[in-house]
Design an enzyme around this catalytic site. Structure first.
Site, short mmCIF file in Angstrom:
data_model
loop_
_atom_site.label_atom_id
_atom_site.label_comp_id
_atom_site.label_asym_id
_atom_site.label_seq_id
_atom_site.Cartn_x
_atom_site.Cartn_y
_atom_site.Cartn_z
N SER A 1 0.86 -1.19 0.00
CA SER A 1 0.00 0.00 0.00
C SER A 1 0.89 1.23 0.00
O SER A 1 1.66 1.46 0.93
CB SER A 1 -0.89 0.01 1.24
OG SER A 1 -1.38 1.33 1.45
N MET B 1 -8.83 8.56 0.39
CA MET B 1 -9.59 8.95 1.59
C MET B 1 -10.11 10.38 1.41
O MET B 1 -9.38 11.24 0.91
CB MET B 1 -8.68 8.89 2.81
CG MET B 1 -8.03 7.54 3.04
SD MET B 1 -7.10 7.52 4.58
CE MET B 1 -6.31 5.91 4.46
N MET C 1 -12.10 4.90 0.12
CA MET C 1 -12.66 5.16 1.45
C MET C 1 -13.31 6.54 1.40
O MET C 1 -12.83 7.50 2.02
CB MET C 1 -11.55 5.09 2.51
CG MET C 1 -11.12 3.66 2.80
SD MET C 1 -9.53 3.57 3.60
CE MET C 1 -8.48 3.73 2.16
N ASP D 1 -6.76 -6.10 4.58
CA ASP D 1 -6.08 -4.80 4.63
C ASP D 1 -5.99 -4.26 6.05
O ASP D 1 -7.01 -3.98 6.67
CB ASP D 1 -6.88 -3.83 3.73
CG ASP D 1 -6.22 -2.48 3.56
OD1 ASP D 1 -5.07 -2.30 4.01
OD2 ASP D 1 -6.87 -1.58 2.98
N MET E 1 -11.42 -5.28 6.05
CA MET E 1 -10.55 -4.39 6.83
C MET E 1 -10.21 -5.06 8.15
O MET E 1 -11.09 -5.52 8.88
CB MET E 1 -11.26 -3.06 7.14
CG MET E 1 -11.42 -2.09 6.00
SD MET E 1 -9.91 -1.61 5.13
CE MET E 1 -8.85 -1.02 6.44
N ASP F 1 -4.76 3.88 -1.61
CA ASP F 1 -5.79 4.28 -0.65
C ASP F 1 -6.29 5.69 -0.92
O ASP F 1 -5.53 6.65 -0.86
CB ASP F 1 -5.21 4.22 0.77
CG ASP F 1 -5.01 2.79 1.22
OD1 ASP F 1 -5.98 2.03 1.22
OD2 ASP F 1 -3.85 2.42 1.53
N GLY G 1 1.29 -2.01 4.09
CA GLY G 1 1.77 -0.65 3.88
C GLY G 1 3.04 -0.39 4.64
O GLY G 1 4.16 -0.44 4.09
N HIS H 1 -8.60 1.44 -3.45
CA HIS H 1 -9.49 1.27 -2.29
C HIS H 1 -10.13 2.63 -1.98
O HIS H 1 -9.45 3.53 -1.49
CB HIS H 1 -8.62 0.76 -1.12
CG HIS H 1 -9.34 0.58 0.16
ND1 HIS H 1 -8.67 0.39 1.36
CD2 HIS H 1 -10.66 0.55 0.47
CE1 HIS H 1 -9.54 0.24 2.33
NE2 HIS H 1 -10.74 0.35 1.82
N HIS I 1 -1.57 -1.40 -4.10
CA HIS I 1 -2.80 -0.97 -3.41
C HIS I 1 -2.75 0.54 -3.20
O HIS I 1 -1.76 1.08 -2.69
CB HIS I 1 -2.87 -1.71 -2.07
CG HIS I 1 -4.07 -1.42 -1.26
ND1 HIS I 1 -5.24 -2.15 -1.35
CD2 HIS I 1 -4.30 -0.48 -0.30
CE1 HIS I 1 -6.13 -1.68 -0.49
NE2 HIS I 1 -5.59 -0.66 0.17
C1 DX5 Z 1 -5.89 1.93 6.03
C2 DX5 Z 1 -5.62 1.58 4.61
C3 DX5 Z 1 -4.55 0.58 4.42
C4 DX5 Z 1 -3.20 0.98 4.96
C5 DX5 Z 1 -2.58 -0.26 5.53
O1 DX5 Z 1 -7.07 2.65 6.11
O2 DX5 Z 1 -6.78 1.09 3.96
O3 DX5 Z 1 -4.44 0.14 3.08
O4 DX5 Z 1 -2.33 1.52 4.00
O5 DX5 Z 1 -1.41 0.09 6.17
P1 DX5 Z 1 -0.69 -0.91 7.17
O6 DX5 Z 1 -0.30 -2.10 6.37
O7 DX5 Z 1 0.46 -0.10 7.66
O8 DX5 Z 1 -1.68 -1.24 8.24
ZN ZN Z 2 -6.45 0.19 1.94
#
Ligand code: DX5
Ligand code: ZN
Length: 227
Positions: A16, A45, A79, A183, A148, A43, A205, A77, A41
């Site tokens: 990620s 937001m 969000m 994730d 999640m 993200d 990530g 992804h 991946h």
């Molecule tokens: C969190 C994200 C993840 C995040 C995961 O809201 O959706 O994709 O990057 O990061 P790690 O692997 O550090 O938990």
């Molecule tokens: Zn994610």
């Protein structure tokens, strides 16, 4: 670009980029792809669905050619509230698969259909506190489910152990060929456990991009997934 069906069945590490160094984003993506990664991946937001803001289609548009040139794919992804507003922008920017949150989308059937019509892989994402029954009627139309294992919004959080059984139960009820992307909080200590519970797209990530040796960690995590 449509992802071949076997990609959803296969086991993959998905770094990620939320935890990557954004000043060297292209370079860091190159490092993990050289280490064997096939899916990145991303993200997205919006500061409303989750308490953080990240990036939008303009960044996806810049990284997509780098990933595609190496034969890779982008799993984006979303969000965001009312994700239906942005589907076309992300697919045009080069997203190969899009996941939308069941908690953020009232018209799940319409939105998943729209993703398919745009030619991208369709996924539905579910938060730790949301019951799997919310997915029931949508399972026959998705390419993958994103479970999640932390509350979405930030990288570097601790894996919520109760979610492991949710992955297990989901795997038992899923039609074959549908992927499970997992994730949040995945690292070298738990990645095998998550894969044996039934997750086959393992997002990591901070475990990858905060490692001293990014490529080495991506390689190591992938060896943990090889059987
Ligand atoms: C969190 C994200 C993840 C995040 C995961 O809201 O959706 O994709 O990057 O990061 P790690 O692997 O550090 O938990
Ligand atoms: Zn994610």
């Amino acid at each position: 670009m449509a992802m071949p069906a076997e990609m959803y069945r296969g086991t993959h590490l998905l770094p990620s980029i939320l935890s990557a160094d954004f000043a060297r984003l292209g370079e860091e993506i190159g490092l993990v792809m050289d280490a064997g990664v096939k899916i990145i991946h991303v993200d997205i937001m919006d500061g409303r669905f989750v308490p953080n803001i990240t990036i939008g289609p303009v960044v996806v548009e810049k990284i997509a050619p780098l990933v595609h040139a190496r034969g890779g794919f982008l799993s984006v992804h979303l969000m965001v509230e009312q994700p239906e507003r942005f589907l076309e922008d992300f697919v045009r920017a080069g997203a190969d698969a899009l996941s939308i949150h069941v908690e953020a989308c009232i018209h799940l059937h319409r939105t998943l259909s729209a993703i398919k019509e745009l030619g991208a892989g369709a996924g539905v994402a579910i938060n730790p506190g949301t019951d799997l029954c919310w997915l029931g009627e949508a399972l026959h139309m998705v390419d993958f489910v994103l479970v999640m294992t932390v509350n979405p919004g930030f990288g570097g959080q601790k894996f919520i152990p109760e979610t492991l059984d949710k992955v297990r139960r989901l795997r038992q009820s899923l039609p074959s060929g549908v992927g499970i992307e997992v994730d949040g909080g995945i690292n070298r200590d738990n990645i095998r456990q998550v894969a044996s519970a039934g997750g086959n797209w393992l997002v990591a990530g901070s475990a990858v991009f905060h490692a001293a040796d990014v490529a080495g960690e991506a390689r190591y995590l992938q060896t943990q997934l090889a059987d």
